[in-house]
Design an enzyme around this catalytic site. Structure first.
Site, PDB file in Angstrom:
ATOM      1  CE1 TYR A  32     -79.315 -69.436 -15.514  1.00 35.96           C
ATOM      2  CE2 TYR A  32     -76.693 -69.826 -15.901  1.00 35.96           C
ATOM      3  CZ  TYR A  32     -78.144 -69.434 -16.382  1.00 35.96           C
ATOM      4  OH  TYR A  32     -77.783 -68.631 -17.904  1.00 35.96           O
ATOM      5  CE  LYS A 150     -76.701 -66.334 -14.671  1.00 34.79           C
ATOM      6  NZ  LYS A 150     -76.392 -66.221 -15.700  1.00 34.79           N
ATOM      7  CD  GLU A 183     -80.556 -60.971 -22.196  1.00 36.87           C
ATOM      8  OE1 GLU A 183     -79.534 -60.859 -21.537  1.00 36.87           O
ATOM      9  OE2 GLU A 183     -81.530 -61.940 -21.921  1.00 36.87           O
ATOM     10  CG  LEU A 207     -79.215 -62.102 -16.222  1.00 43.02           C
ATOM     11  CD1 LEU A 207     -80.497 -63.434 -15.866  1.00 43.02           C
ATOM     12  CD2 LEU A 207     -78.624 -63.402 -16.574  1.00 43.02           C
TER      13      LEU A 207
HETATM   14  N1  PDD Z   1     -74.321 -65.951 -19.008  1.00 43.40           N
HETATM   15  N2  PDD Z   1     -77.354 -62.707 -20.284  1.00 43.40           N
HETATM   16  C1  PDD Z   1     -77.802 -63.617 -20.474  1.00 43.40           C
HETATM   17  C2  PDD Z   1     -79.093 -64.331 -20.933  1.00 43.40           C
HETATM   18  C3  PDD Z   1     -77.059 -64.366 -19.796  1.00 43.40           C
HETATM   19  O1  PDD Z   1     -77.203 -65.282 -20.300  1.00 43.40           O
HETATM   20  C4  PDD Z   1     -75.506 -64.011 -19.436  1.00 43.40           C
HETATM   21  C5  PDD Z   1     -74.693 -64.752 -18.519  1.00 43.40           C
HETATM   22  C6  PDD Z   1     -75.523 -62.793 -19.259  1.00 43.40           C
HETATM   23  C7  PDD Z   1     -74.704 -61.592 -18.678  1.00 43.40           C
HETATM   24  O2  PDD Z   1     -74.760 -61.871 -16.632  1.00 43.40           O
HETATM   25  P1  PDD Z   1     -72.730 -62.039 -16.385  1.00 43.40           P
HETATM   26  O3  PDD Z   1     -72.486 -60.464 -16.561  1.00 43.40           O
HETATM   27  O4  PDD Z   1     -73.874 -61.611 -14.624  1.00 43.40           O
HETATM   28  O5  PDD Z   1     -72.849 -63.078 -16.464  1.00 43.40           O
HETATM   29  C8  PDD Z   1     -77.240 -61.879 -19.868  1.00 43.40           C
HETATM   30  C9  PDD Z   1     -73.440 -67.016 -18.268  1.00 43.40           C
HETATM   31  C10 PDD Z   1     -72.647 -66.657 -18.338  1.00 43.40           C
HETATM   32  C11 PDD Z   1     -74.744 -68.220 -18.337  1.00 43.40           C
HETATM   33  O6  PDD Z   1     -75.716 -68.757 -18.725  1.00 43.40           O
HETATM   34  O7  PDD Z   1     -73.506 -69.566 -18.578  1.00 43.40           O
END
Ligand code: PDD
Length: 286
Positions: A32, A150, A183, A207
């Protein structure tokens, strides 16, 4: 009206139906994305699509949509949902099988689903109006060893997020069995000490956040803040002057409490202000 996209058609969300034999439902077998879009303008579109393609390749889902097809889907969906501040959620599962069997089925069409949800318009970074900042709880990262994918299998993240939530926090900071920062359950993480920003190395433990990459690129281009990608110990986290988290919906968010203790002096810091201001001014240029 909430219009969504499912396998080629746009429809009200109530009409979107997926088979219980969809492997996304049975196994969390899918990839996703969440792309922030403000009044029809997306942030980091290409990075999000590249990361999704990498994820699909990593788990052997063949979809082969062009960037232009994704762009068209995102633009139409934004338009059909009012083109305001939206998170655009894209989801590709391996598809609906005829039975429940772990091995990849052959000749199965991936399920492509997309929807939007409202997000807040980020405020201009300002120490007077930023508020208190996030409170985090820390815990050992017990997810799997392919956190760079992801995946829609988010139970590990959900369990960690819930741990923090039940402790009254808004996010959960994660460290590995060597007490090194990885993270947070839905965000990337940064520590600041003596004006220098550090963030964990991009490996299989985290991620590859698109916001993280934009922050690194924007700060490198500006050059006024020193940024390091390296191993960060839990001791360093506890001694940090500032901690930030980042994600597509939060952008760069300051953290002022960790496990019930103040981070630095407990106030949102000056390096956050500088970085968030640069991010806000440059995020559409990538
Ligand atoms: N989450 N790390 C994890 C585990 C995440 O699920 C996310 C983002 C990030 C940040 O990634 P980005 O900058 O590409 O949004 C880091 C999303 C937004 C979610 O699951 O809703």
């Amino acid at each position: 009206m909430n219009t969504v996209f499912l396998n080629g058609d746009y429809m009200p969300i109530e009409e979107a139906k997926i088979s219980p034999l969809d492997r996304g439902f049975l196994f969390g077998d899918g990839i996703y994305e969440v792309i922030p879009s403000y009044f029809g303008k997306m942030v980091g579109f290409q990075g999000h699509i590249d990361r999704m393609n990498n994820g699909l390749k990593a788990i052997g889902i063949e979809l082969n949509w062009s960037d232009a097809q994704w762009q068209e889907l995102c633009d139409s969906l934004s338009e059909k949902n009012g083109a305001g501040p939206l998170g655009i959620y894209l989801h590709v599962s391996r598809g609906a099988d005829t039975k429940r069997f772990h091995a990849y089925p052959e000749n199965i069409a991936p399920t492509v689903f997309a929807m939007t949800f409202e997000i807040a318009v980020p405020k201009t970074p300002d120490l007077a109006t930023v508020g208190k900042g996030y409170a985090l709880t820390s815990t050992e990262d017990l997810r799997w060893q392919r956190c760079q994918i992801k995946s829609t299998s988010l139970l590990g993240n959900v369990l960690h997020f819930q741990e923090g939530y039940e402790a009254g926090s808004q996010e959960t900071l994660l460290y590995n069995s060597d007490n090194e920062l990885t993270e947070a359950s839905a965000s990337n993480i940064y520590v600041v000490k003596d004006g220098v920003v550090a963030t964990p190395i991009q490996d299989n433990q985290i991620l590859p956040g698109i916001t993280r990459q934009l922050i690194l690129d924007i700060l490198a281009k500006d050059g006024s803040i020193k940024v390091e990608e390296r191993v960060i110990t839990l001791d360093e986290v506890n001694a940090a002057d500032e901690i930030w988290i980042s994600s597509s919906s939060k952008e760069i968010a300051p953290v002022t409490m960790l496990d019930g203790k103040l981070v630095g002096d407990g106030k949102v810091g000056p390096v956050w202000l500088q970085a968030a201001t640069l991010y806000s001014a440059n995020k559409f240029s990538y």
